[in-house]
Design a protein around this motif. Structure first.
Motif: not given
Lengths: 115, 115
Positions: A33, A35, A43, A45, A48, A98, B32, B34, B51, B94, B99-103, B105-106
């Motif tokens: 990934y 960022y 961060p 995005f 990825y 993933l 998901y 984190f 999860i 996410r 099952n996408a990889g894009k996260s 963030f705050g």
């Protein structure tokens, strides 16, 4: 074991120049990934990869930004015709795919300054 | 679209007191979730994740977080804060269904624990 590494740690360039930022993920991690983090923000995005292919590049701000991962390991983020607004810390992360919401392991970042 | 809100830029607590760092999220489908921590001059480090299953998740360094689906929240907690917990904390989401990889963030919350 070795973590995610990024080179260079700092890059100063002039407006209009081309830059390449490199990321070495943790060995065996299939997902990688990119960022961008600006001061006081989380961060953001960019893109990825799952293996060699870009699975989602929706975060790239415009066509000046491009990233590759030709052999499914090392990745390079390329920025053409840099602008002052591109100045930020560019973070790379990798994960064991993933499935199951794998957590990401981050590198120390490359601080890009465009003068 | 997915988003994360960390409503407090700064949280101050006294050593030994309980701490809470708030996070709310928005995502299509199931999330998901984190928490990551960033110490000065160091990269982001994974703390814990939700999860599926038990809503109370335990992670590194005595931290835990509670997933609340009805309130779309994932607040980070610790029963007794340490001065060494002082750092910048990021919540991330996410989408799990694809099952996408894009996260996403705050913008982070700076935790300061005073002796």
């Amino acid at each position: 074991g070795a973590g995610v590494s990024q080179t260079p740690s700092n890059k100063v360039t002039e407006k209009g120049k081309y830059v390449e930022l490199r990321c070495d993920p943790i060995s065996g991690h299939t997902a990688l990934y990119w960022y961008r983090q600006s001061l006081g923000q989380g961060p953001e995005f960019l893109i990825y990869f799952q293996g060699t292919g870009a699975a989602d590049d929706s975060g790239l701000p415009n066509d000046r930004f491009f990233a590759v991962r030709p052999e499914g390991s090392v990745s390079t983020l390329k920025i053409q015709r840099t602008e002052r607004g591109d100045s930020a810390v560019y973070l790379c992360a990798s994960s064991q795919g993933l499935a199951g919401g794998s957590e990401q392991f981050f590198g120390p970042g490359t601080r890009l300054t465009v003068l | 679209a997915q988003s994360v809100a960390q409503p407090e830029d700064q949280v101050n607590v006294a050593e030994g007191n309980p701490l809470t760092v708030k996070c709310t999220y928005s995502v299509s489908g199931n999330p998901y979730l984190f928490w990551y921590v960033q110490y000065p001059n160091r990269g982001l480090q994974f703390l814990l994740k939700y999860i599926t299953g038990d809503n109370l998740v335990k992670g590194s360094y005595g931290f835990e977080a509670e997933f609340n689906k009805s309130q779309t929240s994932f607040h980070l907690k610790k029963p007794s804060a340490l001065v060494s917990d002082s750092a910048l904390y990021f919540c991330a989401v996410r989408e799990s269904d694809t099952n996408a990889g894009k996260s996403t963030f705050g913008d982070g919350t700076t935790l300061t624990v005073k002796p």
